[in-house]
Motif scaffolding. Structure first.
Motif, short mmCIF file in Angstrom:
data_model
loop_
_atom_site.label_atom_id
_atom_site.label_comp_id
_atom_site.label_asym_id
_atom_site.label_seq_id
_atom_site.Cartn_x
_atom_site.Cartn_y
_atom_site.Cartn_z
N LEU A 173 3.78 4.86 14.02
CA LEU A 173 4.43 5.49 12.86
C LEU A 173 3.56 5.37 11.61
N ALA A 174 3.02 4.17 11.38
CA ALA A 174 2.16 3.96 10.21
C ALA A 174 0.86 4.75 10.34
N LEU A 175 0.32 4.80 11.56
CA LEU A 175 -0.92 5.55 11.79
C LEU A 175 -0.73 7.03 11.48
N LEU A 176 0.37 7.59 11.93
CA LEU A 176 0.63 9.02 11.70
C LEU A 176 0.79 9.30 10.21
N GLY A 177 1.60 8.48 9.53
CA GLY A 177 1.82 8.69 8.10
C GLY A 177 0.55 8.55 7.28
N ALA B 142 0.83 -1.21 0.00
CA ALA B 142 0.00 0.00 0.00
C ALA B 142 0.86 1.26 0.00
N ALA B 143 1.99 1.22 0.71
CA ALA B 143 2.89 2.37 0.76
C ALA B 143 3.47 2.66 -0.63
N LEU B 144 3.81 1.62 -1.37
CA LEU B 144 4.33 1.81 -2.72
C LEU B 144 3.28 2.39 -3.66
N PHE B 145 2.02 1.96 -3.49
CA PHE B 145 0.93 2.52 -4.28
C PHE B 145 0.73 4.00 -3.96
N ALA B 146 0.81 4.35 -2.67
CA ALA B 146 0.65 5.75 -2.26
C ALA B 146 1.76 6.62 -2.86
N ALA B 147 2.98 6.12 -2.80
CA ALA B 147 4.10 6.87 -3.37
C ALA B 147 3.93 7.05 -4.88
N GLY C 182 0.01 21.92 -7.91
CA GLY C 182 -0.72 22.34 -6.71
C GLY C 182 0.01 22.05 -5.42
N ARG C 183 -0.30 22.82 -4.39
CA ARG C 183 0.40 22.68 -3.11
C ARG C 183 0.12 21.34 -2.44
N HIS C 184 -1.06 20.76 -2.66
CA HIS C 184 -1.38 19.47 -2.03
C HIS C 184 -0.48 18.37 -2.57
N ALA C 185 -0.23 18.40 -3.88
CA ALA C 185 0.67 17.42 -4.48
C ALA C 185 2.11 17.68 -4.06
N MET C 186 2.49 18.99 -3.98
CA MET C 186 3.85 19.34 -3.63
C MET C 186 4.18 19.00 -2.18
N LEU C 187 3.17 18.93 -1.33
CA LEU C 187 3.41 18.51 0.05
C LEU C 187 4.00 17.10 0.10
N GLY C 188 3.63 16.28 -0.87
CA GLY C 188 4.21 14.94 -0.98
C GLY C 188 3.87 14.00 0.15
N THR C 189 2.69 14.16 0.73
CA THR C 189 2.32 13.30 1.86
C THR C 189 2.18 11.83 1.46
N TRP D 184 6.20 10.76 1.65
CA TRP D 184 6.84 10.59 2.96
C TRP D 184 5.88 10.15 4.06
N GLY D 185 4.57 10.40 3.87
CA GLY D 185 3.59 10.00 4.89
C GLY D 185 3.08 8.59 4.64
#
Length: 209
Positions: free
Chosen positions: A103-107, A25-30, A52-59, A62-63
């Motif tokens: 850590l996973a919950l926060l990200g 799932a993390a790889l899909f998010a990235a 856009g700023r939402h995409a540039m945040l890159g959550t 890194w999240g």
């Protein structure tokens, strides 16, 4: 005793599966966040600062990406009892599991909230300002953010009529931020399952003793 041992073994197997699932799932998010940085797979928008700023945040990078991937790796290690967890006792393993979950919950939560806000605000694109005030001009911005009378998510007639550039900006924005929203929600559910699994493993370990 036998029941506790079987349940403990199932708990460790569950950790392995959860670690693999969270990692995927993390790889899909990235990947989804990377696509948002290149509208229509065109790098010039990023180079010109027209993303856009939402995409540039890159959550999603890194999240929902790196933070969740790190947690997934730690969860897998505890499940396989490998690395530094090979000879670790009960408390260190449970503590590591709970820290990984945190850590996973926060990200995942950061990625989920950012994706929701991005869908609410709409895409960053070039639009005709005269549609909103009688001045003939084109500029980049968030045309749907101040459009309170109609919701662009439900009114698909706005998708091709408001944003002039990039082409299909709304489709790109909605598709990938919706994917990020769903993936981060899945991550949150997997984290909840892992927390329950960790406490189940703790309980069974105490019963084994």
């Amino acid at each position: 005793m036998l029941s506790s041992l079987c349940t403990l073994a199932c708990s460790r197997t569950c950790s392995r599966i959860l670690g693999l699932s969270l990692g995927t799932a993390a790889l899909f998010a990235a990947g989804a966040n990377m696509a948002l940085l290149f509208p229509n797979w065109d790098v010039t928008y990023l180079l010109r600062g027209l993303v856009g700023r939402h995409a540039m945040l890159g959550t999603g990078l890194w999240g929902g990406g790196l933070m969740v991937l790190t947690a997934a790796f730690l969860i897998s290690l505890t499940g396989w009892r490998s690395g530094c967890f090979r000879k670790s006792g009960l408390c260190p393993s449970v503590l590591a599991g709970l820290l990984s979950s945190g850590l996973a919950l926060l990200g995942a939560l950061i990625c989920f909230v950012t994706s929701g806000v991005a869908l609410k605000d709409g895409p960053f694109c070039m639009f005709d300002v005269s549609s909103f005030n009688q001045t003939q001009a084109w500029k980049y911005g968030y045309p749907f953010k101040d459009l309170h009378s109609r919701n662009y998510l439900y009114d698909r007639s706005l998708w091709n009529s408001v944003c002039l550039e990039p082409s299909k900006a709304v489709v790109w924005h909605v598709a990938f931020f919706s994917a990020l929203l769903c993936v981060s929600l899945l991550q949150l559910l997997l984290v909840a399952v892992h927390v329950i699994n960790s406490f189940l493993g703790l309980f069974c370990s105490l019963c084994e003793k």
